[in-house]
Design a protein around this motif. Sequence first.
Motif, PDB file in Angstrom:
ATOM      1  N   ILE A   1      -2.686  -5.843   3.662  1.00 19.57           N
ATOM      2  CA  ILE A   1      -1.736  -5.371   2.647  1.00 19.57           C
ATOM      3  C   ILE A   1      -0.631  -4.684   3.435  1.00 19.57           C
ATOM      4  O   ILE A   1      -0.911  -3.828   4.276  1.00 19.57           O
ATOM      5  CB  ILE A   1      -2.378  -4.359   1.675  1.00 19.57           C
ATOM      6  CG1 ILE A   1      -3.723  -4.875   1.157  1.00 19.57           C
ATOM      7  CG2 ILE A   1      -1.423  -4.047   0.531  1.00 19.57           C
ATOM      8  CD1 ILE A   1      -3.643  -6.164   0.393  1.00 19.57           C
ATOM      9  N   SER A   2       0.620  -5.024   3.187  1.00 20.04           N
ATOM     10  CA  SER A   2       1.694  -4.459   4.004  1.00 20.04           C
ATOM     11  C   SER A   2       2.874  -4.014   3.156  1.00 20.04           C
ATOM     12  O   SER A   2       3.041  -4.429   2.010  1.00 20.04           O
ATOM     13  CB  SER A   2       2.182  -5.483   5.041  1.00 20.04           C
ATOM     14  OG  SER A   2       2.892  -6.529   4.407  1.00 20.04           O
ATOM     15  N   MET A   3       3.672  -3.149   3.765  1.00 19.73           N
ATOM     16  CA  MET A   3       4.965  -2.795   3.176  1.00 19.73           C
ATOM     17  C   MET A   3       5.950  -3.905   3.499  1.00 19.73           C
ATOM     18  O   MET A   3       5.688  -4.760   4.352  1.00 19.73           O
ATOM     19  CB  MET A   3       5.450  -1.461   3.756  1.00 19.73           C
ATOM     20  CG  MET A   3       4.557  -0.272   3.432  1.00 19.73           C
ATOM     21  SD  MET A   3       4.591   0.150   1.677  1.00 19.73           S
ATOM     22  CE  MET A   3       6.251   0.821   1.533  1.00 19.73           C
ATOM     23  N   ASN A   4       7.100  -3.903   2.807  1.00 23.58           N
ATOM     24  CA  ASN A   4       8.062  -4.982   3.045  1.00 23.58           C
ATOM     25  C   ASN A   4       8.619  -4.935   4.463  1.00 23.58           C
ATOM     26  O   ASN A   4       8.541  -3.911   5.146  1.00 23.58           O
ATOM     27  CB  ASN A   4       9.193  -4.956   2.005  1.00 23.58           C
ATOM     28  CG  ASN A   4      10.130  -3.779   2.175  1.00 23.58           C
ATOM     29  OD1 ASN A   4      10.793  -3.635   3.195  1.00 23.58           O
ATOM     30  ND2 ASN A   4      10.190  -2.912   1.170  1.00 23.58           N
TER      31      ASN A   4
ATOM     32  N   LEU B   1       4.409  -5.199  -0.388  1.00 22.58           N
ATOM     33  CA  LEU B   1       4.987  -4.366  -1.446  1.00 22.58           C
ATOM     34  C   LEU B   1       6.077  -3.465  -0.892  1.00 22.58           C
ATOM     35  O   LEU B   1       6.206  -3.310   0.325  1.00 22.58           O
ATOM     36  CB  LEU B   1       3.900  -3.485  -2.086  1.00 22.58           C
ATOM     37  CG  LEU B   1       2.611  -4.162  -2.553  1.00 22.58           C
ATOM     38  CD1 LEU B   1       1.516  -3.903  -1.549  1.00 22.58           C
ATOM     39  CD2 LEU B   1       2.195  -3.644  -3.921  1.00 22.58           C
ATOM     40  N   ASP B   2       6.834  -2.838  -1.788  1.00 22.72           N
ATOM     41  CA  ASP B   2       7.831  -1.859  -1.354  1.00 22.72           C
ATOM     42  C   ASP B   2       7.508  -0.465  -1.880  1.00 22.72           C
ATOM     43  O   ASP B   2       8.334   0.435  -1.828  1.00 22.72           O
ATOM     44  CB  ASP B   2       9.246  -2.274  -1.795  1.00 22.72           C
ATOM     45  CG  ASP B   2       9.372  -2.458  -3.297  1.00 22.72           C
ATOM     46  OD1 ASP B   2       8.398  -2.146  -4.024  1.00 22.72           O
ATOM     47  OD2 ASP B   2      10.439  -2.917  -3.755  1.00 22.72           O
TER      48      ASP B   2
ATOM     49  N   MET C   1       0.492  -0.027  -2.378  1.00 25.65           N
ATOM     50  CA  MET C   1      -0.127  -0.509  -1.139  1.00 25.65           C
ATOM     51  C   MET C   1      -1.529   0.102  -1.013  1.00 25.65           C
ATOM     52  O   MET C   1      -2.513  -0.602  -0.734  1.00 25.65           O
ATOM     53  CB  MET C   1       0.733  -0.132   0.062  1.00 25.65           C
ATOM     54  CG  MET C   1       0.145  -0.528   1.405  1.00 25.65           C
ATOM     55  SD  MET C   1       1.216   0.013   2.769  1.00 25.65           S
ATOM     56  CE  MET C   1       0.232  -0.504   4.177  1.00 25.65           C
ATOM     57  N   ARG C   2      -1.603   1.419  -1.215  1.00 25.11           N
ATOM     58  CA  ARG C   2      -2.902   2.098  -1.151  1.00 25.11           C
ATOM     59  C   ARG C   2      -3.827   1.609  -2.271  1.00 25.11           C
ATOM     60  O   ARG C   2      -5.046   1.463  -2.079  1.00 25.11           O
ATOM     61  CB  ARG C   2      -2.712   3.615  -1.236  1.00 25.11           C
ATOM     62  CG  ARG C   2      -1.969   4.214  -0.045  1.00 25.11           C
ATOM     63  CD  ARG C   2      -1.972   5.723  -0.098  1.00 25.11           C
ATOM     64  NE  ARG C   2      -1.207   6.259  -1.207  1.00 25.11           N
ATOM     65  CZ  ARG C   2       0.094   6.552  -1.161  1.00 25.11           C
ATOM     66  NH1 ARG C   2       0.782   6.361  -0.036  1.00 25.11           N
ATOM     67  NH2 ARG C   2       0.714   7.047  -2.220  1.00 25.11           N
ATOM     68  N   LYS C   3      -3.258   1.333  -3.444  1.00 21.14           N
ATOM     69  CA  LYS C   3      -4.045   0.866  -4.585  1.00 21.14           C
ATOM     70  C   LYS C   3      -4.675  -0.490  -4.284  1.00 21.14           C
ATOM     71  O   LYS C   3      -5.846  -0.736  -4.633  1.00 21.14           O
ATOM     72  CB  LYS C   3      -3.156   0.770  -5.825  1.00 21.14           C
ATOM     73  CG  LYS C   3      -3.929   0.622  -7.132  1.00 21.14           C
ATOM     74  CD  LYS C   3      -4.718   1.877  -7.447  1.00 21.14           C
ATOM     75  CE  LYS C   3      -5.449   1.746  -8.773  1.00 21.14           C
ATOM     76  NZ  LYS C   3      -6.299   2.934  -9.047  1.00 21.14           N
TER      77      LYS C   3
END
Length: 287
Positions: free
Chosen positions: A181-184, A210-211, A216-218
């Motif tokens: 799972i990553s940030m943009n 996600l941004d 992201m944590r969810k």
Amino acid sequence: MEILQLRYFCDAAESQNFSKTAKKFGVPPSNISQCIKRLESELGTELFSRRANSLFLNEKGKVFFEKTAQALELLDEAKTAVSEKPDIREIRICITANRRIVMLAVESFRKQYPQYGIIISHKYEENEEYDIVISDELFKVTGMESCRILSEEIALAVKRDNELAKKETVEIEDIRNENFISMNSETSLSRITKKFCSQYGFEPKNVIQLDDPYYMRKCVELGLGVAFVPVVSWKGLFSDEIVLKRIDGFCRNICAFRKTKGYGAKVTERFLNELLVVCKKESEKNC
């Protein structure tokens, strides 16, 4: 010589652009140009060198700017000291990393200096002017100096029932085939994750991007994948369903870039000092 005239000059000296100064003060560019010319005439010397479409301070202009900026700072402080309704001055802060801790510093700073408003952005733009920039990237900005405010580990966040959570230590080989799972891609966390994995010869398999850090944590909490996360910056933001596993050698440095001269330099120093205090407290909590 008028105070507004000096404010025009100081802003133009920092922006090196009369049009930007005019836009900021809500006046035509010709007003700024004429004002500067009158100031130069009164002083008996040119303060700017003008070439085609470019404008920059000459040596005398630099000296006059430094002294004038200091004088305006003192005038503003004097006005604040005696005024029941002091003018609100603005500080422009760009935060590309460590948002939670920086916002704690903003809260504390505003309580001490209510006369300063804060304008915050989360994406660095080269053509924008900032009083202070918080980033984990090292770059050179004209008129700014940098200092490290925080060093923190980057850990692997996994759901509690994931087999990785049961391991005493997690090695790189253990995560090579994991879903991430990553940030943009524009975020600092995404960049350092790719850089770290690249050092070990693989690219993280990003299944969800996600941004928003909360989601992201969810996603990790729901067991949809694992994620690299900053240990200090995000402390206290994880649910009991998430376990953090340290990986040796994976860390990042957060730096503050700030103005050291000119109008606003004094207040950015005050903010930086407050930020350093908050960073120290948060780091000690994590020990």
